[in-house]
Design a protein around this motif. Structure first.
Motif, short mmCIF file in Angstrom:
data_model
loop_
_atom_site.label_atom_id
_atom_site.label_comp_id
_atom_site.label_asym_id
_atom_site.label_seq_id
_atom_site.Cartn_x
_atom_site.Cartn_y
_atom_site.Cartn_z
N VAL A 1 2.54 3.85 7.90
CA VAL A 1 2.79 2.43 7.72
C VAL A 1 2.88 2.18 6.22
O VAL A 1 2.20 2.84 5.43
CB VAL A 1 1.66 1.58 8.34
N TYR A 2 3.73 1.23 5.82
CA TYR A 2 3.84 0.86 4.41
C TYR A 2 3.14 -0.48 4.19
O TYR A 2 3.03 -1.29 5.13
CB TYR A 2 5.31 0.77 4.00
N TYR A 3 2.68 -0.71 2.97
CA TYR A 3 1.90 -1.92 2.75
C TYR A 3 2.05 -2.41 1.31
O TYR A 3 2.48 -1.69 0.42
CB TYR A 3 0.42 -1.66 3.05
N LEU A 4 1.66 -3.67 1.11
CA LEU A 4 1.51 -4.23 -0.22
C LEU A 4 0.30 -5.16 -0.22
O LEU A 4 -0.07 -5.72 0.81
CB LEU A 4 2.78 -4.97 -0.68
N VAL A 5 -0.32 -5.29 -1.38
CA VAL A 5 -1.46 -6.17 -1.57
C VAL A 5 -1.17 -7.08 -2.75
O VAL A 5 -0.76 -6.61 -3.82
CB VAL A 5 -2.75 -5.37 -1.84
N LYS A 6 -1.35 -8.39 -2.56
CA LYS A 6 -1.20 -9.35 -3.65
C LYS A 6 -2.28 -10.41 -3.48
O LYS A 6 -2.31 -11.10 -2.45
CB LYS A 6 0.19 -9.98 -3.66
N ASP A 7 -3.15 -10.54 -4.48
CA ASP A 7 -4.26 -11.47 -4.41
C ASP A 7 -5.07 -11.20 -3.14
O ASP A 7 -5.56 -10.10 -2.97
CB ASP A 7 -3.76 -12.90 -4.52
N ASP A 8 -5.17 -12.18 -2.23
CA ASP A 8 -5.92 -11.92 -0.99
C ASP A 8 -4.99 -11.81 0.22
O ASP A 8 -5.38 -12.13 1.34
CB ASP A 8 -6.99 -12.99 -0.75
N PHE A 9 -3.76 -11.34 -0.01
CA PHE A 9 -2.81 -11.11 1.08
C PHE A 9 -2.54 -9.63 1.24
O PHE A 9 -2.40 -8.89 0.26
CB PHE A 9 -1.49 -11.84 0.82
N LEU A 10 -2.45 -9.21 2.49
CA LEU A 10 -2.09 -7.84 2.85
C LEU A 10 -0.89 -7.92 3.78
O LEU A 10 -0.93 -8.64 4.78
CB LEU A 10 -3.26 -7.14 3.56
N VAL A 11 0.19 -7.20 3.45
CA VAL A 11 1.38 -7.16 4.30
C VAL A 11 1.60 -5.72 4.74
O VAL A 11 1.62 -4.81 3.91
CB VAL A 11 2.63 -7.69 3.56
N LEU A 12 1.75 -5.53 6.05
CA LEU A 12 1.90 -4.20 6.64
C LEU A 12 3.25 -4.10 7.34
O LEU A 12 3.72 -5.06 7.94
CB LEU A 12 0.79 -3.94 7.67
N SER A 13 3.86 -2.92 7.29
CA SER A 13 5.13 -2.73 7.98
C SER A 13 4.89 -2.51 9.47
O SER A 13 3.87 -1.96 9.89
CB SER A 13 5.88 -1.52 7.41
N THR A 14 5.83 -2.98 10.27
CA THR A 14 5.83 -2.73 11.71
C THR A 14 7.26 -2.36 12.11
O THR A 14 8.20 -2.58 11.35
CB THR A 14 5.38 -3.96 12.53
N THR A 15 7.41 -1.83 13.32
CA THR A 15 8.74 -1.38 13.77
C THR A 15 9.40 -2.37 14.71
O THR A 15 10.51 -2.13 15.18
CB THR A 15 8.62 -0.02 14.48
N SER A 16 8.73 -3.48 15.00
CA SER A 16 9.30 -4.44 15.95
C SER A 16 9.02 -5.86 15.47
O SER A 16 8.36 -6.08 14.45
CB SER A 16 8.69 -4.24 17.34
N GLY A 17 9.53 -6.82 16.22
CA GLY A 17 9.29 -8.22 15.90
C GLY A 17 9.89 -8.59 14.56
O GLY A 17 11.07 -8.38 14.30
N SER A 18 9.07 -9.14 13.67
CA SER A 18 9.55 -9.57 12.36
C SER A 18 9.58 -8.41 11.36
O SER A 18 9.94 -8.61 10.21
CB SER A 18 8.65 -10.69 11.82
N TYR A 19 9.15 -7.22 11.79
CA TYR A 19 9.14 -6.00 10.97
C TYR A 19 8.04 -5.99 9.91
O TYR A 19 8.01 -5.13 9.04
CB TYR A 19 10.49 -5.74 10.31
N TYR A 20 7.14 -6.94 9.98
CA TYR A 20 5.98 -6.93 9.09
C TYR A 20 4.86 -7.75 9.73
O TYR A 20 5.08 -8.56 10.62
CB TYR A 20 6.32 -7.53 7.72
N THR A 21 3.64 -7.50 9.26
CA THR A 21 2.48 -8.29 9.64
C THR A 21 1.83 -8.80 8.35
O THR A 21 1.54 -8.01 7.46
CB THR A 21 1.45 -7.46 10.43
N LYS A 22 1.65 -10.09 8.27
CA LYS A 22 1.05 -10.70 7.09
C LYS A 22 -0.38 -11.12 7.40
O LYS A 22 -0.63 -11.77 8.42
CB LYS A 22 1.89 -11.91 6.67
N CYS A 23 -1.31 -10.74 6.53
CA CYS A 23 -2.73 -11.01 6.76
C CYS A 23 -3.37 -11.59 5.50
O CYS A 23 -2.89 -11.36 4.38
CB CYS A 23 -3.49 -9.73 7.13
#
Length: 254
Positions: free
Chosen positions: A83-105
């Motif tokens: 899985v690919y990811y990025l972190v900015k401040d208190d946000f974590l974004v993860l890659s997914t293979t379906s739906g919107s192609y990402y999960t934002k947390c």
């Protein structure tokens, strides 16, 4: 990570009165809260379904922007994925293979061994550290996706630079961030379009960007040839350049 708080005058006065009786300020000992990327390392979480089968997910966050995910469901053999990811401040974004192609947390450091992660409109998941704490671990993000450098629209430059000759250009770093400018009137920073955090899902040629306002945008890249400095984003073609030469006589697009 700790969030900044705005103190009212009354609050400041109370704070000063409280400090007046103290010799020193004590630290809470949560060093992880001060890290720009507290996820570097290995974390796990578990869930049990109605059939009493427990699934344990272990995630090794690496400094190259990838996560090795190991999933163990009951007595089944574990499965491993990336899985690919990025972190900015208190946000974590993860890659997914379906739906919107990402999960934002959103996330919050609880202590040096636990991080609370909450998906948009979802419930909280507690990530628990696997292994010993290491506050001195190297947490410098260095992406190896071959996108680093300077990129511009690939257009015909003509025989003479006209007053309205213009294009967007990007400067992409290995630190999971890129900046977008607009070149016009022989001014390379005629418009500053801002800085974005990003990850590049190389398996799907998908670039996912997070703006300063924490808006996620997914770009599907085509005709990707990073070795030769080319990719296409929608109808717009991009080419790599030196970051200094913005007009070249008779330059033609690829």
């Amino acid at each position: 990570m700790k969030t900044k708080k705005v103190m009212t005058p009354l609050g400041a006065l109370i704070g000063l009165l409280m400090l007046a009786g103290c010799d020193t300020q004590t630290d809470d000992g949560i060093w992880l809260d001060d890290m720009a990327n507290p996820f570097i390392g290995t974390w796990s979480y578990s869930s049990t379904n109605m059939s009493n089968v427990t699934t344990t997910t272990t995630m090794e966050f690496k400094t190259d922007g990838a996560i090795e995910v190991t999933t163990k469901q009951g007595e089944n053999n574990p499965t491993i994925s990336t899985v690919y990811y990025l972190v900015k401040d208190d946000f974590l974004v993860l890659s997914t293979t379906s739906g919107s192609y990402y999960t934002k947390c959103r996330f919050e450091v609880i202590d040096n061994s636990r991080i609370r992660v909450v998906q948009d409109a979802g419930s909280a998941t507690i990530y628990t550290r696997v292994g010993a704490e290491n506050p001195n671990a190297d947490r410098t993000i260095v992406l190896n996706d071959n996108l680093n450098g300077f990129w511009r629209w690939s257009i015909n430059h003509g025989t003479e630079e006209g007053a309205m000759f213009m294009y967007d250009w990007w400067t992409i770093g290995t630190n999971a961030a890129y900046h977008v400018y607009h070149y016009m009137g022989k001014n390379k920073r005629y418009i500053d379009r801002g800085e974005f955090s990003y990850y590049f899902d190389s398996g799907n040629n998908r670039l996912v960007a997070l703006s300063d306002q924490y808006t996620v945008t997914v770009y599907d890249l085509s005709n990707v040839d990073l070795d030769n400095g080319r990719f296409q984003l929608g109808a717009r073609k991009y080419e790599k350049f030196d970051g200094e030469t913005f007009w070249e006589a008779n330059h033609t697009p690829w």
